[in-house]
Design an enzyme around this catalytic site. Structure first.
Site, PDB file in Angstrom:
ATOM      1  N   LYS A 151      -7.094   3.517   8.276  1.00  0.00           N
ATOM      2  CA  LYS A 151      -6.123   4.483   7.749  1.00  0.00           C
ATOM      3  C   LYS A 151      -6.694   5.896   7.725  1.00  0.00           C
ATOM      4  O   LYS A 151      -6.013   6.861   8.099  1.00  0.00           O
ATOM      5  CB  LYS A 151      -5.683   4.056   6.348  1.00  0.00           C
ATOM      6  CG  LYS A 151      -4.866   2.776   6.302  1.00  0.00           C
ATOM      7  CD  LYS A 151      -4.544   2.371   4.871  1.00  0.00           C
ATOM      8  CE  LYS A 151      -3.709   1.098   4.831  1.00  0.00           C
ATOM      9  NZ  LYS A 151      -3.414   0.658   3.455  1.00  0.00           N
TER      10      LYS A 151
ATOM     11  N   SER B 110       0.799  -1.222   0.000  1.00  0.00           N
ATOM     12  CA  SER B 110       0.000   0.000   0.000  1.00  0.00           C
ATOM     13  C   SER B 110       0.833   1.273   0.000  1.00  0.00           C
ATOM     14  O   SER B 110       0.273   2.362  -0.107  1.00  0.00           O
ATOM     15  CB  SER B 110      -0.946   0.010   1.206  1.00  0.00           C
ATOM     16  OG  SER B 110      -0.214  -0.025   2.408  1.00  0.00           O
TER      17      SER B 110
END
Length: 804
Positions: free
Chosen positions: A730, A687
């Site tokens: 996140k 990511s």
């Protein structure tokens, strides 16, 4: 040339020396033992069958590094029969004694011990005196065997070879180490046999004393048995008279078993075990084992259930009072209770709360039990490495116990409690089996109807138990176990939610614990918000709770001092008010600062979003370049996947330098260093690809990354942005860190619906599917106001994809 007993030549000095911590190897005998001393393992590794070494016995077995004074002076030349490896640094060595040796000097300078030794040859071995003494020794041994038996009964009494015969006798006698060394160091065979006769006489005296003691013990045992018979007769007399029925433990146990409403197969086992227990009359080694087994059966809730009226409004109100937020979990609990109310189905539920520490996973189990009217039992599985902890031990083992599941049911007293399996992701795979595999049957409603514990050895119905599991991450759980669980994710709280939790729950609870009366301590909302912002940065509220405890301790000290100073008016306790300006005095300097703008103030640094088992977090990608040949250096304790993402991002930048406004010569003639700070923390995953790509473009173009922007997504060599996981955690981490703009893969747009409304309203979210769009939204224009390299192919989420 002098030779040893079997004709082998005496080794040339210095000879290899193997120290023995205990025991003595005599010539003509064989000894097998384990070797693991660091200074001895190199010697054993170099040995082969047929090699000859010297064994010497230590004076103190606890000493590891040896000198001459630490060893007895007499030892044995030994022939290596076999050497087998048992572990990484452990061997099994088999030696045969060949002759006597005397140590003159020990050399410990090498990898193993060596020494100068002298061969001691037998003297008077064939003399008439030695042979007659050997016959007398054989007679003494036969008498000793007749009186005491033991290992000597298997010995071949061949007195025709006095020296070898004496050594065999010495090896079989259980003598103190000093006596064995005395015999080993005596080369004169006649003197050696006299020493043995003396030791055998001492052994005979000890055998007589031992026999006397055994006779006395037998008499005492007979007395105890007589007393037991009299007590049994007394009990029978009391029973005939109608006295003592209430004191009969066995009768009480039978009554408990009759009241347990056992199933047919369990009743058969109970009847059999009761007959065995009665036949033993309280004697025998298995009495307590059988009694404990029957008591477990009597204590288990074979048919008892917790009955409670289901009031959905009451349950919803209690869940709301116990926990702030967590709407998805509250809804799932109410759904379960509603189904239970409408269908009457008693089948248990398998919920698994997954999330970072401190978000309330464990306390939710207690709330579910209180809301549904069931008993609550917590089973801690963190660190469990033995399958028997779940399924129990078999009763044949000493100290056997039932598994934790049956113990929990025994404690709950009903067969439909709420059982919290805490920290299921912390179980390990040990040598005694995998406890996670044992949970597969427990957590399957179709199989746990007939769950069999190894200790109970009877099927027990667990299908009505409501199991609630907690875990920080699902990565360590096996796929079959995850398949059995209904996963409910807890990603953490927003700053506003933390302030509400502190106001509604933590402050009141901690002030009461610290002896501060209600209303005497006031913490302002600004102070609570500052604690959340500047002193904690976590997904849960555990650190926030610690900081509130510190404030309560400081307030308690201040209240106590004011009461001491104003003794004239003790009826009214003084009040303490804590504002934001008071936090530095009580909690110290802020632990977290808004460092994003500072760290991204130069080109080549970008802010990324990461997911950990402890919640979401932000990370910085730093890049630097220097003259070179196009090499790349990647640091920061990164995993293989993250390193591959960095190389893919750099390859895309180099292959598209012209489109990105970068001179190809600059890319080809520059070495690049990519670093992720916090180098002591392992990092991995794809990511960070978009973040690394943005940092590299910023480095080569000189355009800074916007300080209020963070991003996540996997980058491909074709410039596509692929979706990643953990979006909710996140984005919440970005919100906690003060980020205002977030760049996410377009295919992750559906995950934004799980975020609180106030979080989305405070963020500007850009959904992208190409690297060009990332550059457009992430980088600032240079002072020369460079034109936009790519045309805009995406817009902020607006009504559908942009939250402002």
């Amino acid at each position: 040339m002098t030779k040893l007993r079997d004709g082998a030549p005496v080794p040339i000095n210095p000879a290899s020396v193997l120290p023995l911590r205990t025991g003595v190897l005599f010539p003509g005998t064989t000894l097998t033992f384990a070797v693991g001393r660091p200074r001895s393992v190199p010697l054993v590794r170099s040995l082969h069958p047929g090699d000859i070494i010297v064994t010497l016995t230590q004076r103190d077995p606890r000493v590891s590094e040896l000198e001459d004074k630490d060893l007895y002076p007499y030892g044995t030349y030994a022939l290596v029969k076999a050497s087998n490896r048992r572990g990484e640094n452990e061997y099994e060595l088999s030696l045969e004694g060949l002759g006597r040796a005397r140590l003159d000097k020990l050399d410990s300078s090498g990898a193993f011990y060596r020494g100068n030794v002298t061969h001691l040859e037998d003297t008077n071995a064939d003399s008439v005196e030695a042979k007659e003494l050997a016959r007398a020794l054989a007679a003494e041994v036969r008498e000793l065997v007749r009186d005491a038996g033991g290992a000597l009964a298997q010995l071949d009494l061949d007195e025709e070879h006095p020296s070898a015969f004496a050594d065999r006798i010495a090896a079989f006698l259980d003598l103190p180490i000093e006596n064995e060394i005395e015999i080993l160091g005596e080369p004169d065979v006649a003197v050696r046999i006299r020493l043995l006769v003396k030791r055998i006489s001492e052994a005979k005296a000890k055998a007589e004393v031992r026999s006397k003691i055994e006779n006395e013990v037998k008499k005492e045992l007979g007395k105890n048995q007589r007393e037991h018979v009299l007590r049994e007769q007394m009990r029978a007399i009391k029973k005939e008279l109608g006295d003592g029925d209430g004191d009969d433990e066995l009768s009480a146990l039978k009554k408990r078993l009759d009241d347990a409403d056992l199933p047919e197969d369990a009743q058969k086992v109970v009847d059999r075990e009761l007959r065995r227990l009665e036949s033993m009359n309280g004697q025998g080694a298995e009495t307590h084992v059988i009694r404990n087994y029957l008591e477990l059966i009597a204590d288990l809730p074979w048919s008892k259930r917790a009955e409670a009226e289901i009031d959905l409004d009451k349950i919803a109100a209690q869940l709301e009072a116990d926990h702030y937020g967590l709407d998805d979990i509250k809804k799932r609990i109410l759904e379960h209770v509603a189904v239970l109310k409408l269908s009457g189905n008693t089948k248990g539920t398998l919920l698994c709360f997954v999330g970072p520490p401190g978000v309330g996973k464990t306390s939710l189990g207690q709330s579910i039990a209180d809301a549904t009217g069931r008993p609550f039992v917590r089973v801690a599985l963190g660190g469990v490495r033995d399958e028997a902890e779940v399924r129990g031990h078999r009763r044949t083992y000493v100290g056997a116990l039932p598994g934790r599941l049956l113990s929990a049911l025994r404690k709950a007293g009903v067969k439909n409690p709420v059982v919290l399996l805490d920290e299921v992701d912390k179980m390990g795979n040990g040598w005694a089996g995998n406890p996670e595999s044992a949970l597969l049957e427990v957590l399957d409603p179709e199989q746990n109807k007939t769950f069999t514990d190894h200790y109970l050895e009877l099927p027990f119905d667990l299908s009505e138990v409501m199991f609630v599991c907690t875990a920080n991450t699902l990565e360590t759980l096996s796929a079959p176990l995850r398949d059995r669980l209904e996963i409910v994710e807890l990603t953490g709280y927003t700053p506003d939610e933390k302030v509400h939790i502190a106001r509604r729950h933590l402050v009141e609870k901690r002030t009461t614990e610290h002896g501060i009366e209600g209303g005497k301590l006031t913490i302002s909302d600004d102070a609570l918000g500052a604690i959340v912002r500047d002193y904690t940065r976590e997904a849960g509220v555990r650190q926030l709770d610690r900081e509130i405890k510190k404030l309560c301790r400081a307030a308690a000290l201040e209240v106590a001092r004011k009461l001491t100073r104003s003794k004239t008016d003790e009826t009214e306790s003084p009040k303490v008010v804590i504002e934001e300006a008071d936090l530095v005095r009580h909690l110290g300097k802020p632990k977290f600062e808004r460092e994003i703008a500072e760290r991204t103030s130069i080109a080549g640094v970008s802010t990324g979003l990461a997911w950990t088992p402890f919640g979401g977090s932000i990370l910085f990608i730093e890049t630097s370049r220097m003259p070179g040949k196009g090499r790349v250096e990647i640091t920061g304790q990164l995993g293989d996947v993250m390193k591959e993402s960095a190389r893919a991002a750099l390859t895309y930048v180099r292959s598209n330098a012209d489109r990105l406004g970068i001179r190809p010569a600059v890319v080809e003639d520059q070495d690049v260093h990519i670093h992720v700070p916090a180098g002591a923390v392992p990092k991995d995953g794809p990511s960070a690809g978009v973040t690394i790509f943005t940092a590299l473009v910023s480095l080569f173009t000189g355009r800074k990354v916007r300080p209020d922007t963070a991003m996540t997504g996997e980058a491909t060599l074709r410039g596509r942005v692929l979706p990643v996981g953990g979006i909710k955690a996140k984005v919440l981490a970005a919100h906690r860190a003060g980020i205002k703009r977030v760049i996410l893969p377009r295919k992750c747009g559906a995950d934004l619906d799980e975020l609180p409304k106030d979080v989305l309203e405070s963020l500007e979210v850009f959904l992208v599917d190409d690297m060009s769009q990332v550059i457009e939204h992430a980088l600032e224009a240079t002072p020369s106001d460079l034109p936009t390299i790519f045309g805009s192919t995406t817009q902020p989420r607006g009504d559908e994809a942009h939250a402002t």
